[in-house]
Structure formats: C-alpha cells, structure tokens
Design an enzyme around this catalytic site. Structure first.
Site, PDB file in Angstrom:
ATOM      1  N   LYS A 146       0.837  -1.213   0.000  1.00  0.00           N
ATOM      2  CA  LYS A 146       0.000   0.000   0.000  1.00  0.00           C
ATOM      3  C   LYS A 146       0.869   1.259   0.000  1.00  0.00           C
ATOM      4  CE  LYS A 146      -1.797   1.691   4.025  1.00  0.00           C
ATOM      5  NZ  LYS A 146      -1.453   3.118   4.146  1.00  0.00           N
ATOM      6  N   ASN A 147       1.883   1.266   0.870  1.00  0.00           N
ATOM      7  CA  ASN A 147       2.655   2.498   1.045  1.00  0.00           C
ATOM      8  C   ASN A 147       3.633   2.772  -0.089  1.00  0.00           C
ATOM      9  OD1 ASN A 147       1.251   2.953   3.344  1.00  0.00           O
ATOM     10  ND2 ASN A 147       2.952   2.596   4.766  1.00  0.00           N
TER      11      ASN A 147
ATOM     12  N   ARG B  44      -4.865  10.463   4.521  1.00  0.00           N
ATOM     13  CA  ARG B  44      -3.776  11.439   4.632  1.00  0.00           C
ATOM     14  C   ARG B  44      -2.816  11.398   3.447  1.00  0.00           C
ATOM     15  NH1 ARG B  44      -0.964  13.938   8.397  1.00  0.00           N
ATOM     16  NH2 ARG B  44       0.958  13.242   7.445  1.00  0.00           N
TER      17      ARG B  44
ATOM     18  N   CYS C 286      -5.736  13.255  12.988  1.00  0.00           N
ATOM     19  CA  CYS C 286      -5.705  11.864  12.549  1.00  0.00           C
ATOM     20  C   CYS C 286      -5.806  11.022  13.796  1.00  0.00           C
ATOM     21  CB  CYS C 286      -4.385  11.647  11.814  1.00  0.00           C
ATOM     22  SG  CYS C 286      -3.957   9.950  11.614  1.00  0.00           S
TER      23      CYS C 286
ATOM     24  N   ARG D 103       0.159  14.465  13.308  1.00  0.00           N
ATOM     25  CA  ARG D 103       0.703  14.219  11.965  1.00  0.00           C
ATOM     26  C   ARG D 103       0.671  15.451  11.050  1.00  0.00           C
ATOM     27  NH1 ARG D 103      -1.308   8.351   9.975  1.00  0.00           N
ATOM     28  NH2 ARG D 103       0.650   8.294   8.878  1.00  0.00           N
TER      29      ARG D 103
ATOM     30  N   ASP E  86       4.106   0.581  12.137  1.00  0.00           N
ATOM     31  CA  ASP E  86       2.938  -0.084  11.543  1.00  0.00           C
ATOM     32  C   ASP E  86       2.814  -1.550  11.977  1.00  0.00           C
ATOM     33  OD1 ASP E  86       2.204   2.236  10.327  1.00  0.00           O
ATOM     34  OD2 ASP E  86       2.770   1.650   8.302  1.00  0.00           O
TER      35      ASP E  86
ATOM     36  N   ARG F  38      -8.787  -0.530   4.393  1.00  0.00           N
ATOM     37  CA  ARG F  38      -7.902   0.502   3.836  1.00  0.00           C
ATOM     38  C   ARG F  38      -6.545  -0.103   3.466  1.00  0.00           C
ATOM     39  NH1 ARG F  38      -6.551   4.991   7.520  1.00  0.00           N
ATOM     40  NH2 ARG F  38      -5.177   5.267   5.757  1.00  0.00           N
TER      41      ARG F  38
HETATM   42  C1  UD1 Z   1       4.036   6.872   6.556  1.00  0.00           C
HETATM   43  C2  UD1 Z   1       3.207   5.657   6.269  1.00  0.00           C
HETATM   44  C3  UD1 Z   1       2.574   5.136   7.559  1.00  0.00           C
HETATM   45  C4  UD1 Z   1       3.640   4.926   8.629  1.00  0.00           C
HETATM   46  C5  UD1 Z   1       4.516   6.150   8.786  1.00  0.00           C
HETATM   47  C6  UD1 Z   1       5.692   5.929   9.717  1.00  0.00           C
HETATM   48  C7  UD1 Z   1       2.492   6.007   3.987  1.00  0.00           C
HETATM   49  C8  UD1 Z   1       1.366   6.298   3.046  1.00  0.00           C
HETATM   50  N1  UD1 Z   1       2.192   6.017   5.291  1.00  0.00           N
HETATM   51  O1  UD1 Z   1       3.156   7.876   7.059  1.00  0.00           O
HETATM   52  O2  UD1 Z   1       1.919   3.905   7.254  1.00  0.00           O
HETATM   53  O3  UD1 Z   1       2.998   4.657   9.865  1.00  0.00           O
HETATM   54  O4  UD1 Z   1       5.035   6.565   7.519  1.00  0.00           O
HETATM   55  O5  UD1 Z   1       6.447   4.864   9.267  1.00  0.00           O
HETATM   56  O6  UD1 Z   1       3.591   5.739   3.574  1.00  0.00           O
HETATM   57  N2  UD1 Z   1       6.079  14.734  10.754  1.00  0.00           N
HETATM   58  C9  UD1 Z   1       6.194  16.080  11.002  1.00  0.00           C
HETATM   59  N3  UD1 Z   1       6.069  16.950   9.949  1.00  0.00           N
HETATM   60  C10 UD1 Z   1       5.836  16.540   8.677  1.00  0.00           C
HETATM   61  C11 UD1 Z   1       5.719  15.169   8.435  1.00  0.00           C
HETATM   62  C12 UD1 Z   1       5.846  14.278   9.486  1.00  0.00           C
HETATM   63  O7  UD1 Z   1       6.406  16.492  12.127  1.00  0.00           O
HETATM   64  O8  UD1 Z   1       5.734  17.383   7.783  1.00  0.00           O
HETATM   65  C13 UD1 Z   1       6.193  13.763  11.859  1.00  0.00           C
HETATM   66  C14 UD1 Z   1       4.900  12.986  12.116  1.00  0.00           C
HETATM   67  O9  UD1 Z   1       4.016  13.692  12.953  1.00  0.00           O
HETATM   68  C15 UD1 Z   1       5.430  11.718  12.774  1.00  0.00           C
HETATM   69  C16 UD1 Z   1       6.789  11.514  12.077  1.00  0.00           C
HETATM   70  O10 UD1 Z   1       7.119  12.767  11.486  1.00  0.00           O
HETATM   71  O11 UD1 Z   1       5.642  11.935  14.140  1.00  0.00           O
HETATM   72  C17 UD1 Z   1       6.798  10.443  11.010  1.00  0.00           C
HETATM   73  O12 UD1 Z   1       5.683  10.631  10.143  1.00  0.00           O
HETATM   74  P1  UD1 Z   1       5.761  10.298   8.598  1.00  0.00           P
HETATM   75  O13 UD1 Z   1       6.931   9.428   8.305  1.00  0.00           O
HETATM   76  O14 UD1 Z   1       5.626  11.552   7.822  1.00  0.00           O
HETATM   77  O15 UD1 Z   1       4.444   9.451   8.401  1.00  0.00           O
HETATM   78  P2  UD1 Z   1       3.620   9.399   7.071  1.00  0.00           P
HETATM   79  O16 UD1 Z   1       4.540   9.638   5.920  1.00  0.00           O
HETATM   80  O17 UD1 Z   1       2.385  10.217   7.195  1.00  0.00           O
END
Ligand code: UD1
Length: 419
Positions: free
Chosen positions: A22-23, A93, A117, A122, A306, A398
């Site tokens: 998925k990711n 998201r 979320c 996030r 995850d 999902r």
């Molecule tokens: C992706 C995965 C999700 C997984 C996560 C962590 C996808 C579609 N989803 O989510 O399944 O659980 O990685 O492995 O690939 N953060 C910030 N600012 C930002 C972006 C992120 O502070 O602009 C923080 C988030 O709040 C969190 C951390 O960074 O604490 C990691 O999040 P992130 O790796 O961005 O998660 P996703 O990419 O949303």
C-alpha cells in the site's frame, strides 16, 4: 458498516500470497502525475486507500484503466483540475502525495490539509517547507495548501524529522525541478526506494534512495513507464504474527523477505522458527505459546510503527511481560482499551505499553479505530476463546487486501458480516 466475525482458537496453517505494498502503491499512483505519457503500474493491491487515490486522480481528469485485477494504466496527459478536496483528503492522509507532483508538473496545486488523525497530530509542515525551499510560493488558508511555482528549483533540504511521505513528496517534486536537490535525513524505508525506482524508470535521475541522503537531478520531462509495486512488508509481518500467536505454521509467498529483519528478530525472540527464502518466508511456532518481547518503534531499518499494534496483541497472549515503546506517533495505543476488553493485561505509561501476557484472551465485541490497530484486534480475535466481532472494519479494508479470504485460506474461522 461491515464487521468481521472471528471464531478464535484455530492455528493458522498453510500458505498465501502477499499483495503489493500500500505504502508504495499510493506514492507511485500520485507520482504518475509527473509523466508526460501513460504509466502502467503492476501488482497494485486492491485496497480502499488505493481506490481513494484513484478517485482523487480521476477527479483531476486522469484516465485510469484496469488491465486486469492488479494492473492499472494511468494516463495523466489531460489533467484539468489540480485540487485535492477535503472530502477525499480527510479519508486518507496520503492524498498529500499529489502536492509535490502537481506543483512540479503543472506549477499549481490546491491540496486540503489532512487535519487531525486518529493516531496523532501528523503535521505536513516538512512537505510545505521543502517545497518553499525549492522556490514554491505556498499559502495555507481556509484549510488548504495552495502551492505555486513556475518551475521548482533544486535545493539542499535537511528534513527536521524523518518523514516517509515527506521524503517521497519532495523527491517526486525534485524530479522535474531545475538543478540538483539534496534531501538529507531522508526516510530510508523500502517504499521510498520503490518510488525512486519508479521515477528512474520514467527517466528521472534519483540516487541514494534507501540511504539518508537522496540526490535528485531534475529533468525537463518524464516519460511513460511500467513499474511493479514491491510486496507489502506490513501485510507480511501481520500474517507472521498471526501464526506466532496461534501456534501456527505458515508460508508467505511473494514476500520482500529482505525488508523484514527487525520484525523477524522479534518473532525469533518470541520463540518462532522463521525460514527466509528469496521470495518466501515461513514461520513455525510448533503449537507453542509465544514469549513476550520488548519493542521500540523507530524509522526503517528499525522496528516499524505499523507493526506495533500486532505485537501488542502478541504480547497480550505471550508468556511473561513485554514493553512496547512508540516513538513515532503520540497516540497510537488505541487498540489497548479494546484488547483490555478482551481480557488483556496492559498498562499504558506515557509512550510505553506494559503487557503482562494472559493465558487466554476472551472474545468480545471490539471497535477498530485505525488501520493497524484493527489488524491487532483481528489477530487478538484469532487467538481468543469464543467469537469476536470486530466493528468498523473499513479501517482494515484501507490496508489489507481480502483479509478474511486470506485468513480463511490459512484455516481461520472468520467471516465478513455485512452491515
Ligand atoms: C508513513 C506511512 C505510515 C507509517 C509512517 C511511519 C504512507 C502512506 N504512510 O506515514 O503507514 O505509519 O510513515 O512509518 O507511507 N512529521 C512532522 N512533519 C511533517 C511530516 C511528518 O512532524 O511534515 C512527523 C509525524 O508527525 C510523525 C513523524 O514525522 O511523528 C513520522 O511521520 P511520517 O513518516 O511523515 O508518516 P507518514 O509519511 O504520514
């Protein structure tokens, strides 16, 4: 709303095939917006999130053709709308992944903020800051991110936090920027590598994906391409834990076995015998109860957040006391109160869950709250005595392709109860 009815107590036994990740599929579908000719994506998992991404692309004028069940052709040559509306973004998201490709290719994107979320705040500030560093004008108002740039410029970007979709969004944007972009403190997840391979197959110049420094030399146009999505390591890990919790013996085919080290380490600590082939992974628990394990989630190659809820379910029925420390998301223990309703002995202390394994969980009606939490509840139901009814399984749908069919193939007594 559909529910899953699980009659627990059966060992998982047999073999199933793992679906595409998925990711990886989600950023790749979004990244097809960069191409000037049609793209074929293979091994696309049939998931609610994938359907949402396709609906989003179609709403922009993208033509999506389903060759057969898992192959999709995407024609983004007639994009008429560069908006990702709140109605779609709020359900997924990962819709934010269209932001980078839209600005890079069309110079304009209007994407809803994902907002709160279930598993924490996030934010997407790093996606926005990265695009600004590449010269985009970004205005955030009325709940939308409006980003514009005649042509993005290459930039040196140090990401404050390791972010998976942030890395992918900026890598995709940089593929069509003018000059070189260097992303430092980039996410090293295998899905980031898959996206980089996809971009390179379209003619992009991306190197270093899989390390914390990714270099992208922008090109002026990206061509059509064919890409096969890599197997889903989280789906693989979930079924492995299911086997470990039920004393089972399971073989998973078409698995990306090299991406599972952290998970396999913990399964072996729990007492499982795990055999790793090139594309197959087999687990044998020999009818035994697992032993508790200590887990600390970190970005790849560390233990994946995850997989945290699934191991929480494992610890709930394991021998001894195990701790689960969640360092990525601040509110990712929503499965715990539901597991407690099934008789689990788990205490939450800050970002740590302390699990004292019980001999047997007992069935109860439980509610799925987010994707991976719901996977943890399904696994708990498989190991519990009696019939567990898991509500709100749209969360499971999902991210897990035909979960009840695959589990039935492994001998589980599970059925979908339509609303
Ligand atoms: C992706 C995965 C999700 C997984 C996560 C962590 C996808 C579609 N989803 O989510 O399944 O659980 O990685 O492995 O690939 N953060 C910030 N600012 C930002 C972006 C992120 O502070 O602009 C923080 C988030 O709040 C969190 C951390 O960074 O604490 C990691 O999040 P992130 O790796 O961005 O998660 P996703 O990419 O949303």
């Amino acid at each position: 709303m559909d529910k899953l009815l699980i009659k627990g107590g059966t060992c998982l036994n047999g073999s199933i095939t793992i679906s595409g990740a998925k990711n990886a599929a989600l950023p790749i579908l979004a990244g097809s917006l960069l191409a000037s000719a049609p793209i074929t994506v293979r091994n696309v998992p049939q998931l609610k999130d994938v359907a949402t991404m396709i609906t989003l692309l179609q709403s922009m004028g993208v033509i999506v053709t389903f060759d057969d069940r898992l192959d999709i052709e995407i024609d983004t040559t007639r994009v008429t709308d560069r908006r990702a509306p709140y109605e779609l973004v709020k359900t997924m998201r990962a819709s934010i992944l269209v932001l980078g490709p839209l600005v890079a290719r069309y110079g304009d994107a209007y994407v809803s903020l994902p907002g709160g979320c279930a598993i924490g705040a996030r934010p997407v500030n790093l996606h926005v800051q990265g695009l600004q560093a590449m010269g985009a004008e970004v205005v955030v108002e009325n709940g939308y991110i409006h980003a514009q740039a005649e042509r993005l410029q290459g930039a040196n970007i140090v990401l404050d936090t390791v972010t998976v979709t942030g890395t992918e969004n900026l890598m995709m944007a940089a593929a069509l920027a003018d000059g070189e972009t260097i992303l430092e403190n980039a996410a090293r997840e295998p899905e980031v590598i898959d996206v980089a391979n996809f971009l390179n197959s379209m003619g992009a110049q991306v190197s270093g994906a899989g390390t914390s420094t990714i270099r992208i030399t922008g090109v002026t146009e990206l061509a059509g391409a064919e890409h096969t999505v890599l197997p889903d390591r989280i789906e693989t890990g979930t079924y492995l834990v299911g086997a470990a919790m039920t004393g089972g013996n399971v073989r998973l085919k078409n698995a990306a076995t090299e991406h599972l080290d952290a998970v396999v380490l913990k399964l072996r600590e729990a007492g499982a015998s795990v055999q790793i082939g090139e594309q197959d992974i087999a687990i044998d628990m020999r009818g035994r109860r697992p032993e508790s394990v200590d887990i600390r989630t970190t970005p790849y190659p560390g233990f994946p957040t995850d997989m945290q809820a699934q191991f929480c379910a494992l610890n709930a029925v394991a021998e001894g006391v195990g701790t689960i420390t969640e360092t990525i998301f601040e509110n990712r223990f929503q499965h715990v109160p539901e597991l407690q309703r099934m008789g689990a002995d788990i205490q939450i202390e800050g970002n740590m869950a302390v699990c004292r394994g019980v001999d047997k969980l007992t069935a109860a009606p439980v509610m799925a709250t987010d994707l991976r939490a719901s996977a943890g509840l399904v696994l708990a139901g498989l190991a519990a005595a009696g019939e567990t009814l898991v509500d709100r399984i749209y969360h499971v749908d999902r991210g897990y392709e035909r979960i009840e069919e695959k589990l039935r193939q492994l001998g589980a007594e599970i059925k979908r109860v339509p609303a």
